[in-house]
Every structure is written in C-alpha cells, then in structure tokens.
Design a protein around this motif. Structure first.
Motif, PDB file in Angstrom:
ATOM      1  N   ALA A  54       0.998  -1.612   0.339  1.00  0.00           N
ATOM      2  CA  ALA A  54      -0.262   0.036  -0.194  1.00  0.00           C
ATOM      3  C   ALA A  54       0.854   1.020  -0.009  1.00  0.00           C
ATOM      4  CB  ALA A  54      -1.043   0.012   1.181  1.00  0.00           C
ATOM      5  N   LYS A  77      -4.786   0.778  -2.379  1.00  0.00           N
ATOM      6  CA  LYS A  77      -5.858   0.655  -1.227  1.00  0.00           C
ATOM      7  C   LYS A  77      -5.524  -1.532  -1.220  1.00  0.00           C
ATOM      8  CE  LYS A  77      -7.246   4.818   0.059  1.00  0.00           C
ATOM      9  NZ  LYS A  77      -6.446   5.568   0.648  1.00  0.00           N
ATOM     10  N   CYS A 126      -6.597  -3.845   2.337  1.00  0.00           N
ATOM     11  CA  CYS A 126      -6.553  -4.641   2.932  1.00  0.00           C
ATOM     12  C   CYS A 126      -6.260  -6.738   3.503  1.00  0.00           C
ATOM     13  CB  CYS A 126      -8.250  -4.455   3.296  1.00  0.00           C
ATOM     14  SG  CYS A 126      -9.934  -4.873   2.747  1.00  0.00           S
ATOM     15  N   PRO A 135      -5.734  -2.479   7.327  1.00  0.00           N
ATOM     16  CA  PRO A 135      -4.870  -1.602   8.897  1.00  0.00           C
ATOM     17  C   PRO A 135      -6.257  -1.400   9.948  1.00  0.00           C
ATOM     18  CG  PRO A 135      -5.945  -0.549   6.859  1.00  0.00           C
ATOM     19  CD  PRO A 135      -6.288  -1.388   6.266  1.00  0.00           C
ATOM     20  N   SER A 136      -7.253  -1.093   9.648  1.00  0.00           N
ATOM     21  CA  SER A 136      -7.907  -1.190  10.982  1.00  0.00           C
ATOM     22  C   SER A 136      -9.955  -1.631  10.142  1.00  0.00           C
ATOM     23  CB  SER A 136      -9.089   0.246  11.175  1.00  0.00           C
ATOM     24  OG  SER A 136      -9.282   1.589  10.200  1.00  0.00           O
ATOM     25  N   HIS A 137     -10.600  -2.036  10.814  1.00  0.00           N
ATOM     26  CA  HIS A 137     -11.873  -2.423  10.806  1.00  0.00           C
ATOM     27  C   HIS A 137     -12.891  -1.609   9.613  1.00  0.00           C
ATOM     28  CE1 HIS A 137     -16.045  -3.251  10.752  1.00  0.00           C
ATOM     29  NE2 HIS A 137     -15.828  -4.677  11.345  1.00  0.00           N
ATOM     30  N   ALA A 138     -12.129  -0.215  10.501  1.00  0.00           N
ATOM     31  CA  ALA A 138     -13.365   0.587   8.810  1.00  0.00           C
ATOM     32  C   ALA A 138     -12.785   1.004   7.792  1.00  0.00           C
ATOM     33  CB  ALA A 138     -13.237   2.378   9.960  1.00  0.00           C
ATOM     34  N   GLU A 139     -11.502   1.342   7.642  1.00  0.00           N
ATOM     35  CA  GLU A 139     -10.591   1.098   6.593  1.00  0.00           C
ATOM     36  C   GLU A 139     -10.867  -0.093   5.562  1.00  0.00           C
ATOM     37  OE1 GLU A 139      -6.658   3.287   6.886  1.00  0.00           O
ATOM     38  OE2 GLU A 139      -7.081   2.123   7.949  1.00  0.00           O
ATOM     39  N   ALA A 140     -11.193  -1.127   6.142  1.00  0.00           N
ATOM     40  CA  ALA A 140     -11.186  -2.601   5.576  1.00  0.00           C
ATOM     41  C   ALA A 140     -12.144  -2.666   5.015  1.00  0.00           C
ATOM     42  CB  ALA A 140     -11.236  -3.726   6.374  1.00  0.00           C
ATOM     43  N   ALA A 159     -14.567   0.636   4.580  1.00  0.00           N
ATOM     44  CA  ALA A 159     -14.496   1.532   3.521  1.00  0.00           C
ATOM     45  C   ALA A 159     -14.179   0.289   1.575  1.00  0.00           C
ATOM     46  CB  ALA A 159     -13.639   2.214   3.542  1.00  0.00           C
ATOM     47  N   ILE A 160     -12.620  -0.317   1.911  1.00  0.00           N
ATOM     48  CA  ILE A 160     -11.738  -1.301   0.452  1.00  0.00           C
ATOM     49  C   ILE A 160     -13.325  -2.012  -0.043  1.00  0.00           C
ATOM     50  CG2 ILE A 160     -10.445  -1.882  -0.004  1.00  0.00           C
ATOM     51  CD1 ILE A 160      -8.612  -0.663   1.943  1.00  0.00           C
ATOM     52  N   ARG A 176     -15.914  -0.572  -1.624  1.00  0.00           N
ATOM     53  CA  ARG A 176     -15.613   0.007  -2.788  1.00  0.00           C
ATOM     54  C   ARG A 176     -14.961  -0.678  -4.217  1.00  0.00           C
ATOM     55  NH1 ARG A 176     -10.533   3.353  -4.223  1.00  0.00           N
ATOM     56  NH2 ARG A 176     -10.592   3.950  -6.408  1.00  0.00           N
TER      57      ARG A 176
END
Length: 211
Positions: free
Chosen positions: A36, A42, A44, A59-64, A66-67, A70
């Motif tokens: 990354a 991006k 996860c 990297p984190s629950h929220a970022e994962a 989001a990926i 998408r």
C-alpha cells in the motif's frame, strides 16, 4: 542462510499450527502495508483463525469496510477478472499435478524403452514379453523417424533403405554379411548426423534420439 522450502500441508500439531498462523498473519499484514505504501494502493487483509468468529483486520475495521464496499460497488466484469475462489485454486493445482504426473510417466516409459533397446543390442535377442516388445518397437520407430528427418534435412532428400532379410527372434549372427552391411549403413547415417554438431541430437549406444 537461505530459507528452506516449506511443504504446503496441514499442520497437525495444535501449538505449532497456532504459532504458525500468528507469525504468518503478522507477516502478511506487514507485506500488505508495504504494498500500500510503495504503490499508493488501497489494501486490506482479513484473516479468520481456526474457530474464530471475528477476523483479524488490517489496517483497521473501518478502512477495511470502506475498501470492501468500494470493491463490491465495481462492475461485475472488472471485479471478477482476477478473483478466484478455493475451488478454482484447487482445480488449477490439480491440473498442474496431472501435467507433472504425465511428464514423469513419459520420462519413465522413455527410460524403460532405452534400457530394453540397449539390452537387445548387447545380447542380440529380442524380449519375449509382448508388452516389452511393443514398448521397444514404439521407441525404435521414434528413433528411426528422428533419423529420417535428420538425414532428409542434411542431404536434402529422404534416405533410401535397402531390402534386407527379416530379423529372426532368438538372435542374429553378428558376423553375417547382412548384419555387417546394415550396421555400416546405420553408422554412416549416424556419422553424418554427428558431423553437423547439432546439440539437439544425442547418440545413445548406436541410436540417435532427439531431445
């Protein structure tokens, strides 16, 4: 010191299996972070441990989330272009293993045919087993075909074979004029093939084989 190749099979020892999972998961997440960063991409990682209800996330629950959202919003064709499930992966591995088995089988049959030909040349006797005779005849036909192609390529015309008496099972008089003439004819062809220096042609106990 170089790493040893690890056999990809299930680890039966519980303690070793859990420690390996932790170590590999940590390394996987580290590599994902490096990809990354280096590629401005991006990425996860979600890893479900054995019997775990909640995965380890990078990297984190929220970022994962989001990926993944998408990714799921992409059109179906680009989304499935390089996506593989477990069944597809296993099917590809199975196809590769079948190719390897077939290659090994062909190499074994070729080696056995060479041994039979060598024994027949040394002893002057054909094998009595019909299966061995068939194997030897098939290999001999391939060798003769290779010789014909080489002679035609070198001389520009196909070889002319002289009529000869049929081979008698149980041995041939090695000192007979017929045998000596046949031997000289074969040696002449082989000398012609050797003189070309073709690395793809290998002489094996009086026979020429193409690798």
């Amino acid at each position: 010191m170089a790493r040893k190749k690890v056999a990809l099979r299930y680890i039966r020892n519980d303690s070793t299996r859990l420690n390996t999972l932790k170590k590999r998961t940590k390394n996987l997440m580290k590599k994902a972070g490096e990809v990354a960063t280096l590629c401005n991409a991006k990425a996860c990682v979600l890893v479900y441990g054995e019997g775990a209800m909640v995965p380890e996330v990078f990297p984190s629950h929220a970022e994962a989330m989001a990926i993944l959202s998408r990714f799921e919003s992409m059109p179906e064709v680009p989304q499935l272009k390089k996506k593989m499930d477990q069944e597809t992966i296993l099917s590809r591995c199975l196809i590769q293993l079948r190719h390897q088995v077939e290659k090994i089988r062909c190499e074994r049959e070729d080696r056995e045919a060479r041994i039979l030909l060598h024994k027949a040349m040394v002893s002057g006797h054909l094998p009595g087993n019909i299966e061995e005779l068939t194997t030897m005849a098939r290999k001999l036909e391939l060798i003769l075909k290779s010789l014909r192609e080489r002679i035609t390529k070198i001389t520009g015309q196909p070889p002319v074979y002289q009529a000869q008496a049929p081979y008698v099972t149980g041995g041939m008089d090695m000192g007979s004029p017929m045998y000596q003439a046949l031997r000289q004819q074969q040696e002449g062809w082989l000398d012609m093939a050797r003189s070309q220096g073709n690395p793809d042609t290998q002489i094996y106990n009086g026979h020429s084989t193409s690798l």
